[in-house]
Enzyme design. Sequence first.
Site, PDB file in Angstrom:
ATOM      1  N   GLU A  39       0.788  -1.227   0.000  1.00  0.00           N
ATOM      2  CA  GLU A  39       0.000   0.000   0.000  1.00  0.00           C
ATOM      3  C   GLU A  39       0.826   1.287   0.000  1.00  0.00           C
ATOM      4  OE1 GLU A  39      -3.423   0.126  -0.089  1.00  0.00           O
ATOM      5  OE2 GLU A  39      -3.361  -2.048  -0.393  1.00  0.00           O
ATOM      6  N   SER A  75     -45.470 -33.711  40.995  1.00  0.00           N
ATOM      7  CA  SER A  75     -45.080 -33.938  42.391  1.00  0.00           C
ATOM      8  C   SER A  75     -43.806 -33.189  42.787  1.00  0.00           C
ATOM      9  CB  SER A  75     -44.883 -35.436  42.640  1.00  0.00           C
ATOM     10  OG  SER A  75     -46.108 -36.129  42.492  1.00  0.00           O
TER      11      SER A  75
END
Length: 795
Positions: A83, A463
């Site tokens: 770059e 239960s």
Amino acid sequence: MPHLLRWMLLFFLTGSLAAGGLLWRSYADLPDVNQLRSVELETPLQVFSKDGELIGEFGEKRRRPVRYAEIPSVFIDAFLAAEDDRFFSHHGVDLNGLVRAAWQLASSGHIQTGGSTITMQVAKNFFLSHERTFQRKFKEILLAVKIERELTKEEILELYLNKIFLGNRAYGIAAAAEVYYGQDIQALDLAQVAMIAGLPKAPSAYNPLVNPERAKIRRDWILQRMHSLGTIDESAMQSATGAPILAQYHGAQPALGAPHIAEMARSWMVERLGERAYTGGFRVYTTVSGRAQRAAVAAVSNGLTEYTERHGYPGPEARATQTELESPDQYLALIRGRLPRYPGLTRGLVTEVSGKEAKVTTEGGEQVTLGWPDSMDWARPQLAQVDTLGPAPSQPSDVVSRGDFIHLRAMPEGDWRLAARPQVQGALVALNPGTGGIEALVGGLNPSDRFNRATQAQRQPGSAFKPFIYAAALANGYSAASVINDAPIVFHDRQLEQSWRPENSSGEFGGPMRLREALYRSRNLVSIRLLQALTPATAIDYLSTLGFDAERFPPDLSLALGSATVSPMELTAGYAILANGGYRVEPYWIDRVEGADGAVIYQTVPREACAVCEQDLLPTFDDTIAQGMPETAPRVMDHQTRYLMVSMLKDVVRRGTGINARALGRGDIAGKTGTTNDLKDAWFAGFTPEMVAAVWVGYDEPRKLGAREYGSTAALPIWIDFMEVALAGRPEVEEPLPPGLVTVRIDPRTGLRASPGQSDAIFELFRHTQLPAEAPSVTTNSATGGDSLTPDELF
């Protein structure tokens, strides 16, 4: 001529002043670049276990910012070669680069190296749009100069390498290393680094996942540039240019499977911070333990798979065509495409069936064998009618055929076993009873299913709810030795012209029975008579103090059988009261939240189940969340009631419906099974002083689980498998007898004080203010020849 020169000079000076004024005004109007030092990069929300294992990531952008000092020099060399190779020598704008780009465009028709410097790209990415206009380019150049004056080269490179878009939702080099190679930036080789450095120019065009040939050309060009710049030698360049393209997509794969906890954390954050939660780089640490969560997922998966085996084999989920079977190189893609994932199971394709075995290719490419009979003799065909199975198979071909897509289960001894993907669902919640912190949570096992059964499903507990009715009775004058008649009872509804005839699950009746025995035998009729004597209104008032939602409770005697609906989380929180000494703790799952800089910005301070819990920390959350100083959790059950209930629930494990939990070899386990009277829901909730957990099994659309599928057979095995791991290494806890309770020898039939020398007397716990009466003396009446007290009067 002198006159003309004067006019030309005047024109030049005027133009220069005007241009200079315009340049100065444009420069003065530029944004303050010092804000780049405190810029907040958009970083996704990450959710972790308390051990630091990733369990979820949320956000559009994948980014993991790194400091300049953490960036390997090879990354910097590669990006500069690609770059901006004069980055460390120019002052924001590289005139040589601009001229070179123009020459490449004129001579070849395209540009290989752009005219923009890295500093100009930082200016564009942070302050400007991407429109292609002269005005935007002019501002970009001015901003680049200004940035170079205010920031160091290292600061500029750090911003660039963390901000740049590199394809596939990856922003910054650290995210790209994870996305393309599943590695940290420190672990990448030269060829991989150069590949990533080639992406900024065109993340789509040079993407190695989309266009590997073009990406290789770009990579090799960067390697040649690095060689020409002297950052790598000839040997390194040749080796890297010859390296194959190894890039593969690596999603943000969690290290720990806890999708429902991750979603709970995400929702918690968004509720408080809105969309900022997805971009602020927050790291949420939950209360979940990695070991406990893995044990929970494995236990639920195994339990549901074994339930499915008990109800027959439904057949393969899909079948390959003859054409597909002729392309072995496509088998893995076919397997992954045709079969859904399921935790604990492996996907496979049957490639051969002969004699006493079947050959299977697994989703991992492994060739395995299913032997006969152990791996598939369970697979009786599943018929349409519930609990109806076809004949037992006698050979593998009775079960599978070539081309079947199937699921397999790896057994502990190393063998493979045919499996069927469960359709039944399950949930498990485990809490630290002292704080309410969630140690493990499974809300279902279908990976794509977001419905959290642990917190959102409202089901009847059967239960498993009885202990809270019994606790209400103990708090209102009853004892563990109080006797209630286990006998048939009929309730008439004159308005509906119907009668309710409740029964015990066994269909049998035991006659007069102490509450302790009635609980471990799970006698429905005793519970109903007990609630009738206590009154539903009194019970509901008591249950409300325990934290249950009273509005969901029916104000009738069906409450004694667990007809109210609760979530697994709510039931677990209720049992935590029994486990922790009688305190109501609130379940929570967020331990702390860290900001992008690692600073703790929120810390949960739970109300703990202890006499004194003092800390100096007052948590805040960017002024979004405020929380008061920590307090002790409220006591909602007195010492004596709580201890008596735990003692009774330990008997459920010692001699009652939870007896299989004795396999854990611990004496501090207590709990209760639960089954709805139509066998649509199966539960087990149990605890030690250090861990409380509840398990639910059922179908999302309620239907019968099948004959003999009770809480003890469908849910309890899952609880045992989980607790075996969760409690490993934790010593057994023996609790002292609280003040106010005494042990008395009683007659097991009457619950009254035993006679001196009575051989079948047993010991029972009582409040010292509620000691049992002595058994009445039984004398013969000489006039009548009968007893002075009848059995009916006695009970």
